[in-house]
Design an enzyme around this catalytic site. Structure first.
Site, PDB file in Angstrom:
ATOM      1  CE  LYS A 492      -0.202  -0.452   4.990  1.00 45.37           C
ATOM      2  NZ  LYS A 492      -0.896  -1.050   6.108  1.00 45.37           N
ATOM      3  CE1 TYR A 716      11.045  33.079   0.306  1.00 44.76           C
ATOM      4  CE2 TYR A 716      11.388  30.716   0.432  1.00 44.76           C
ATOM      5  CZ  TYR A 716      11.028  31.837  -0.292  1.00 44.76           C
ATOM      6  OH  TYR A 716      10.675  31.712  -1.598  1.00 44.76           O
TER       7      TYR A 716
HETATM    8  C1  LIG Z   1      -0.165  -1.777   7.007  1.00 47.37           C
HETATM    9  C2  LIG Z   1      -0.712  -3.003   7.557  1.00 47.37           C
HETATM   10  C3  LIG Z   1       0.134  -4.064   7.932  1.00 47.37           C
HETATM   11  C4  LIG Z   1       1.629  -3.988   7.935  1.00 47.37           C
HETATM   12  O1  LIG Z   1       2.077  -3.349   9.096  1.00 47.37           O
HETATM   13  P1  LIG Z   1       3.635  -3.123   9.389  1.00 47.37           P
HETATM   14  O2  LIG Z   1       3.674  -2.572  10.760  1.00 47.37           O
HETATM   15  O3  LIG Z   1       4.121  -2.160   8.383  1.00 47.37           O
HETATM   16  O4  LIG Z   1       4.278  -4.436   9.271  1.00 47.37           O
HETATM   17  C5  LIG Z   1      -0.454  -5.256   8.327  1.00 47.37           C
HETATM   18  N1  LIG Z   1      -1.800  -5.390   8.377  1.00 47.37           N
HETATM   19  C6  LIG Z   1      -2.631  -4.372   8.062  1.00 47.37           C
HETATM   20  C7  LIG Z   1      -4.091  -4.587   8.169  1.00 47.37           C
HETATM   21  C8  LIG Z   1      -2.124  -3.142   7.656  1.00 47.37           C
HETATM   22  O5  LIG Z   1      -2.956  -2.146   7.352  1.00 47.37           O
END
Ligand SMILES: *Cc1c(COP(=O)(O)O)cnc(C)c1O
Length: 821
Positions: A492, A716
């Site tokens: 993701k 700035y």
């Molecule tokens: C993002 C996510 C993960 C992975 O988590 P990490 O801490 O990056 O390993 C696992 N399960 C779900 C449902 C997530 O949304």
């Protein structure tokens, strides 16, 4: 190598099952990876098996491609359609065969090991010696338990020198490699802390490495290291002549003295009161060490050092890593200047094919003459033609005299230039578009100049992604899991900012079981790029149902309402058994079914619904990375066990269960169940000090350096106050690139040319300024914002946030560049 099936079987103590004609069938190629084999009848396949793959499953496919001999460890795969050799363990058999092949070779073998520099020393020795010897050497850094045997199987008597490297990462590995290399001359490059986590002490690692040299006549090593006495002792015990050298001690066999100039180093070697001098076009310590090893090896070979200064001065950097970059007119460039021989060409072509598939690009190869000793030019280029055909290459551009003279051999669209400058003269930008272009040639052809013509010159700021580090991290997590546990990788948010399609392609290639994306569009993009493994969509919105069905994505069902809506659409399409995943909320209070009642409703709805099939039921931990929350985490495990059992017991088919994220895998592997969901760990961040590699480097180059006087200000709002005359470097990276503005005014720093420099003043939209007073800095110098030297975790700490936010915050305008060994 040429061996009959009978000879191979005898060499590996196997049991041969083959018709009488196949018994005398000659094998000239050994393969272990079905993905990089495109046909040929003289190959034998070793069905290696590991925790995540089983080579036996590829036998039928390879038989179709013409392979007739298989080395197997499972009797059940033996039939009368091909020849088989049955052994206990196929990797042991591969190693035995390699040792057998090595023993038929009577010319010198140089064996190289050590923590760093193995491949460079090997390549430089090749450059120094290839006018005098016909050399066979390990392709790239093939130095593993499988790589070393495959290298040694390339040896045959048309060569008169072999250069083999061997690497280990764990105890007891070297004794398996030693009989395969059996060096006459050994080189120990150095002992550093690579893989130290697997060894009890530095001494243990050293003595493991030294096992390579037990039967050697001579050993090249450095005598001014803290471990050098142990090596000297080892030489004494094993009757090995030490060829030791030093930059400090006068009693070493070879005493070097260095004078570092701006871009070169002058080295003087003193042996038995005779001085020799040469220079190398490098100034860094590791290049000097590697060059000294090469010089000492010439002495070990009884060469006259007076014959080599010209070659030393022409040594070139060894680009071991293939580089993937954005090119002009929607082209993708794959640069590989490592060397050119058939083996490395075939590896590079596999990357080209993989990358071209992502965006359906035309496949173009720009290739220099191949300098492979030992094969007739005519035969060599016929083989190249065959390889290019097998990999479906659309166009060839050949550069060099040999290719020019043999152009009649090539059967695809092609063009030829006698040398690189001829190509440059005739270059027309508009002739290159929507192509994946592999640029490959031996180092002396300087094809990087061609790459420069084709490269997109936009923003100099890039996020470099090291794909080998990613594979390392994946394998590190695999070691924590049972072989049968499935892995879902979270890709993701552009794979946590590292880019999406490239990472997903790599993961598919590495046989992960599932990918997960946040929204359906991300999944569609992956499908369009040719990803065919299952993809879970965490947030399936109503508008995306059609895409989910069309592209065979699998929705996360977190409420009865969502389930009913989705089911309705599936029924309209008349589909049966559409895969869905049920999410249970065990305490995070985000998406998910929370109560027993909600779950029972979902069960009742799904139970007699032939249109849907529950693929898995899962939950997410709220604090798996925090020891103080362990009691809560345990409660989550218990709740999950209760609630998931309701679903599991209600259906006759198998439903996968999973709850662990990265930190969960590290801290609670006993709860891995059927699958785990790997995220941040893959991208190099560990909660428990697991030995992971950082995969991304955010880097750019200095645009300008200026002097700023006392009482002037920088940037700035005049926030960067100058107390005494300073030097300031301007860098083209700002908050629009995703670098947090709060790092300004001295909080954050960057590494310029390996030196730390603080950020001065406010960070601008597209630029920031660094205080480089007293540092050696020029425009064009490289700047690291985070990477090997500045960890993402440290940047996150400064900003009081988590590494996730740093990684995903790098903006999409920063080009991602992928590196792969
Ligand atoms: C993002 C996510 C993960 C992975 O988590 P990490 O801490 O990056 O390993 C696992 N399960 C779900 C449902 C997530 O949304």
């Amino acid at each position: 190598m040429k061996l009959t099936a009978k000879q191979i079987s005898a060499a590996i103590n196997g049991e041969l099952f083959a018709s009488s004609s196949l018994q005398d069938f000659t094998v000239s190629e050994i393969i272990t990876d079905s993905r990089t084999f495109f046909g040929g009848t003289n190959a034998a396949f070793f069905a290696l098996s590991g925790p995540v793959f089983n080579g036996h499953n590829y036998i039928a496919q390879l038989r179709k491609k013409g392979v007739q001999l298989f080395i197997v460890s499972n009797k059940n795969f033996i039939d009368n359609k091909a020849g088989y050799i049955l052994v206990k363990d196929t990797i042991v058999a591969l190693q035995q065969l390699a040792a057998y092949n090595r023993n038929r070779f009577s010319q010198p073998v140089i064996g190289i090991t050590g923590s760093n520099g193995k491949t460079i020393v090997k390549e430089w020795l090749y450059d120094l010696l290839s006018t005098e010897f016909k050399i066979v050497r390990s392709p790239k850094s093939y130095n593993s338990q499988v790589g070393v045997p495959l290298s040694a199987l390339l040896i045959d008597n048309q060569y008169d020198l072999a250069l083999l490297e061997a690497g280990i990462s764990e105890p007891n590995e070297m004794e398996k490699l030693a009989p395969i290399v059996r060096p006459n001359i050994g080189i120990l490059t150095n002992i550093g802390d690579a893989h130290q986590e697997n060894f009890r002490s530095m001494e243990e690692k050293l003595s493991e490495k030294l096992k390579l040299f037990t039967g050697a006549k001579k050993l090249v090593f450095r005598s001014d290291r803290f471990y050098s006495e142990n090596i000297a002792e080892f030489c004494l015990q094993n009757d090995i002549e030490p060829i030791n050298w030093s930059l400090k001690n006068n009693d070493a066999a070879i005493r070097f003295k260095c004078k570092i100039k701006t871009t070169t180093t002058e080295i003087e070697a003193r042996i038995n009161d005779v001085n020799y001098s040469f220079s190398i076009p490098f100034t860094d310590d590791s290049a000097i060490e590697n060059a000294c090893h090469c010089f000492a090896t010439l002495i070990a070979l009884k060469k006259n050092p007076k014959d080599f200064p010209a070659q030393f001065s022409k040594l070139q950097p060894v680009a071991m890593r293939l580089e993937i970059k954005q090119g002009i007119n929607n082209c993708l460039l794959i640069n590989d200047y490592y060397n050119s021989d058939l083996n490395s060409l075939s590896i590079a072509l596999s990357v080209l094919k993989q990358q071209a598939a992502i965006s359906h690009l035309f496949k173009h190869v720009i290739l220099s003459d191949i300098q492979q000793t030992g094969i007739e030019t005519e035969e060599l280029y016929s083989k190249v033609n065959q390889l290019l055909q097998e990999w479906g290459i659309n166009k060839l551009t050949g550069i060099g005299k040999d290719l020019y003279q043999h152009q009649h051999i090539f059967e695809m669209e092609c063009e030829f230039y006698a040398n690189r400058s001829e190509f440059e003269k005739q270059f027309v930008r508009s002739n290159y578009s929507s192509s994946a272009i592999l640029i490959k040639g031996a180092r002396q052809f300087e094809l990087e100049k061609i790459s420069a013509l084709l490269q997109q010159k936009a923003h100099q700021t890039v996020l470099e992604i090291n794909l080998n580090a990613l594979i390392h991290n994946l394998n590190t997590f695999r070691k924590l899991l049972k072989p049968e546990t499935k892995i879902m990788v979270m890709v993701k948010a552009f794979s946590y900012g590292s880019g999406d399609v490239e990472i997903a392609m790599l993961l598919q290639h590495q046989n992960v079981d599932y990918l997960a994306v946040a929204v359906a569009d991300e999944g569609v993009q992956l499908r369009n790029a040719g990803i065919n493994i299952p993809i879970l969509v965490m947030n399936p919105e109503h508008d995306s149902f059609q895409n989910i069905i069309d592209f065979n994505l699998e929705p996360n069902i977190y409420s009865l309402q969502l389930l009913q809506q989705f089911s309705k659409v599936v029924i309209e399409f008349g589909i049966n058994n559409f895969p869905i995943h049920i999410k249970i909320d065990t305490g995070m209070n985000r998406l998910g079914l929370k109560t027993k009642k909600e779950i029972e409703e979902v069960i009742a709805f799904t139970k007699n619904n032939k249109h849907l099939k529950i693929q898995s039921v899962f939950s997410h931990l709220a604090g798996s990375d925090e020891a103080e929350l362990d009691d809560f985490t345990q409660e989550q495990f218990l709740r999950y066990a209760d609630l998931s059992a309701l679903i599991e017991n209600a259906f006759p088919y198998k439903i996968n269960k999973h709850i662990l994220n990265s930190a969960g895998i590290e801290r609670f592997p006993q709860h891995q169940m059927d699958m785990v969901r790997l995220g941040i760990g893959l991208y190099g961040i560990s909660q428990t000090g697991l030995s992971l590699q950082q995969i991304s480097t955010l880097k750019t180059t200095v645009s300008q350096v200026k002097t700023v006087n006392t009482n002037e200000t920088v940037g700035y709002n005049r926030k960067g106050k100058i107390k005494y005359q300073s030097r300031v470097a301007v860098v083209p990276m700002g908050y629009a690139d995703g670098i947090n503005r709060r790092l300004g005014n001295g909080l954050g720093s960057a590494l310029v040319n390996g030196q730390e420099a603080r950020i001065i003043g406010n960070i601008c939209m597209d630029m920031l300024m660094l205080d480089v007073t007293n540092l050696e800095v020029n425009p064009g110098d490289s700047v690291e914002i985070f990477g090997p030297n500045i960890s993402i975790s440290k940047v996150a700490q400064l900003l009081e946030t988590i590494p996730y936010e740093i990684l995903t915050g790098i903006s999409q305008r920063v080009k991602r560049v992928y590196l792969q060994e």
